[in-house]
Design a protein around this motif. Structure first.
Motif, mmCIF file in Angstrom:
data_model
loop_
_atom_site.group_PDB
_atom_site.id
_atom_site.type_symbol
_atom_site.label_atom_id
_atom_site.label_comp_id
_atom_site.label_asym_id
_atom_site.label_seq_id
_atom_site.Cartn_x
_atom_site.Cartn_y
_atom_site.Cartn_z
ATOM 1 N N TYR A 130 0.807 -1.216 0.000
ATOM 2 C CA TYR A 130 0.000 0.000 0.000
ATOM 3 C C TYR A 130 0.843 1.271 0.000
ATOM 4 N N SER A 131 2.087 1.170 -0.422
ATOM 5 C CA SER A 131 2.984 2.335 -0.403
ATOM 6 C C SER A 131 2.471 3.474 -1.278
ATOM 7 N N LYS A 132 2.122 3.172 -2.523
ATOM 8 C CA LYS A 132 1.670 4.213 -3.447
ATOM 9 C C LYS A 132 0.388 4.875 -2.955
ATOM 10 N N GLU A 133 -0.549 4.052 -2.469
ATOM 11 C CA GLU A 133 -1.806 4.601 -1.963
ATOM 12 C C GLU A 133 -1.563 5.492 -0.741
ATOM 13 N N SER A 134 -0.597 5.093 0.093
ATOM 14 C CA SER A 134 -0.297 5.869 1.293
ATOM 15 C C SER A 134 0.248 7.242 0.934
ATOM 16 N N VAL A 135 1.155 7.294 -0.029
ATOM 17 C CA VAL A 135 1.726 8.573 -0.457
ATOM 18 C C VAL A 135 0.649 9.454 -1.085
ATOM 19 N N PHE A 136 -0.180 8.847 -1.910
ATOM 20 C CA PHE A 136 -1.233 9.596 -2.590
ATOM 21 C C PHE A 136 -2.203 10.207 -1.583
ATOM 22 N N ILE A 137 -2.677 9.399 -0.660
ATOM 23 C CA ILE A 137 -3.617 9.910 0.344
ATOM 24 C C ILE A 137 -2.930 10.914 1.265
ATOM 25 N N GLY A 138 -1.639 10.698 1.536
ATOM 26 C CA GLY A 138 -0.888 11.659 2.344
ATOM 27 C C GLY A 138 -0.911 13.050 1.724
ATOM 28 N N TYR A 139 -0.689 13.128 0.403
ATOM 29 C CA TYR A 139 -0.730 14.414 -0.285
ATOM 30 C C TYR A 139 -2.126 15.025 -0.240
ATOM 31 N N GLN A 140 -3.142 14.190 -0.413
ATOM 32 C CA GLN A 140 -4.512 14.699 -0.416
ATOM 33 C C GLN A 140 -4.910 15.252 0.947
ATOM 34 N N ILE A 141 -4.566 14.514 2.000
ATOM 35 C CA ILE A 141 -4.903 14.971 3.352
ATOM 36 C C ILE A 141 -4.147 16.249 3.699
ATOM 37 N N GLU A 142 -2.870 16.296 3.347
ATOM 38 C CA GLU A 142 -2.085 17.499 3.614
ATOM 39 C C GLU A 142 -2.682 18.709 2.901
ATOM 40 N N LYS A 143 -3.100 18.521 1.658
ATOM 41 C CA LYS A 143 -3.654 19.623 0.867
ATOM 42 C C LYS A 143 -4.935 20.161 1.499
ATOM 43 N N VAL A 144 -5.854 19.266 1.828
ATOM 44 C CA VAL A 144 -7.128 19.693 2.420
ATOM 45 C C VAL A 144 -6.896 20.393 3.757
ATOM 46 N N PHE A 145 -6.027 19.809 4.573
ATOM 47 C CA PHE A 145 -5.782 20.357 5.903
ATOM 48 C C PHE A 145 -5.164 21.747 5.824
ATOM 49 N N CYS A 146 -4.172 21.906 4.957
ATOM 50 C CA CYS A 146 -3.499 23.206 4.848
ATOM 51 C C CYS A 146 -4.445 24.269 4.281
ATOM 52 N N GLU A 147 -5.265 23.898 3.320
ATOM 53 C CA GLU A 147 -6.205 24.851 2.731
ATOM 54 C C GLU A 147 -7.264 25.269 3.745
ATOM 55 N N THR A 148 -7.683 24.333 4.588
ATOM 56 C CA THR A 148 -8.764 24.611 5.533
ATOM 57 C C THR A 148 -8.288 25.396 6.743
ATOM 58 N N ILE A 149 -7.166 24.979 7.324
ATOM 59 C CA ILE A 149 -6.681 25.594 8.561
ATOM 60 C C ILE A 149 -5.671 26.705 8.296
ATOM 61 N N GLY A 150 -4.860 26.557 7.261
ATOM 62 C CA GLY A 150 -3.873 27.576 6.938
ATOM 63 C C GLY A 150 -2.467 27.263 7.413
ATOM 64 N N TYR A 151 -2.227 26.009 7.819
ATOM 65 C CA TYR A 151 -0.884 25.614 8.220
ATOM 66 C C TYR A 151 0.041 25.588 7.000
ATOM 67 N N GLN A 152 1.300 25.895 7.233
ATOM 68 C CA GLN A 152 2.316 25.778 6.193
ATOM 69 C C GLN A 152 2.570 24.302 5.913
ATOM 70 N N SER A 153 2.743 23.959 4.642
ATOM 71 C CA SER A 153 3.056 22.585 4.270
ATOM 72 C C SER A 153 4.555 22.338 4.348
#
Length: 213
Positions: A130-153
């Motif tokens: 599940y390495s590829k899926e983990s990286v992909f979802i990691g990017y998606q979660i980081e993107k949503v979180f940073c856009e919503t809260i405003g944390y630096q990536s």
């Protein structure tokens, strides 16, 4: 420079949840939220003595509460429900026993540099099914979180954390470092219960959005 984190309107976040969770699920996904540290293991200690184990427990409890209040809640389990020390092995055993589709480990960061800030997402350095899926979802979660809260990536990174290397063979797994408790702005932000709610809802939204992609 003082960092301004978003006090996002809770109404806007709820509207996003209504849209995302209003979509019909083809199959219910089972999510394990790993609540880092606990008991005698406080984890990072930040400004005003704030402890990582307490912060992530508050976030996890809020994720669970928000999820349970949904008309169609996700199938979410926590690795701990109180201030208890659970071994890393038992955390991964739980995910395996539950046949989890996604394993998300919650943590907060600390640095000797008080200016260090931002969110980090980790995937297993060890290659697994599940390495590829983990990286992909990691990017998606980081993107949503940073856009919503405003944390630096600070990016999606690879590490040999036990909870990741022991889950990557049988489910998608990531570890979140939700800001620096040693940073005055981020530490102060996360001390506010309203912001805990915003962070929890953002994680819930990002998980749901990610598993639908």
């Amino acid at each position: 420079m003082k960092k301004v984190l978003k006090n996002v309107s809770f109404v806007i976040l709820l509207l996003k949840v209504c849209v995302i969770f209003g979509q019909e699920l083809n199959a219910q996904k089972r999510i394990v939220i790993d609540v880092g540290h606990g008991g005698k293991d406080s984890g990072a200690v930040g400004i005003n003595g704030i402890q990582e184990k307490d912060v992530v427990m508050s976030i996890a409890n809020e994720i669970s509460r928000l999820n349970n209040n949904l008309e169609k809640p996700l199938d979410i389990y926590l690795t701990r429900y109180s201030d208890t020390l659970i071994s890393l092995l038992d955390r991964t055993k739980l995910a395996k026993a539950l046949k989890a589709d996604l394993f998300v480990s919650l943590h907060c960061n600390h640095s000797d540099n008080p200016e260090a800030s931002g969110i980090e997402v980790y995937s297993s350095k060890k290659q697994g099914e599940y390495s590829k899926e983990s990286v992909f979802i990691g990017y998606q979660i980081e993107k949503v979180f940073c856009e919503t809260i405003g944390y630096q990536s600070r990016g999606v990174k690879f590490a040999n954390f036990q909870v990741l290397r022991e889950t990557v063979e049988y489910c998608t797994s990531i570890l979140l470092e939700l800001g620096f408790l040693s940073n005055w702005d981020e530490g102060s932000y996360i001390l506010d219960n309203n912001n805990i709610e915003r962070i929890a809802l953002s994680i819930l939204i990002s998980i749901k959005k990610s598993i639908k992609l």
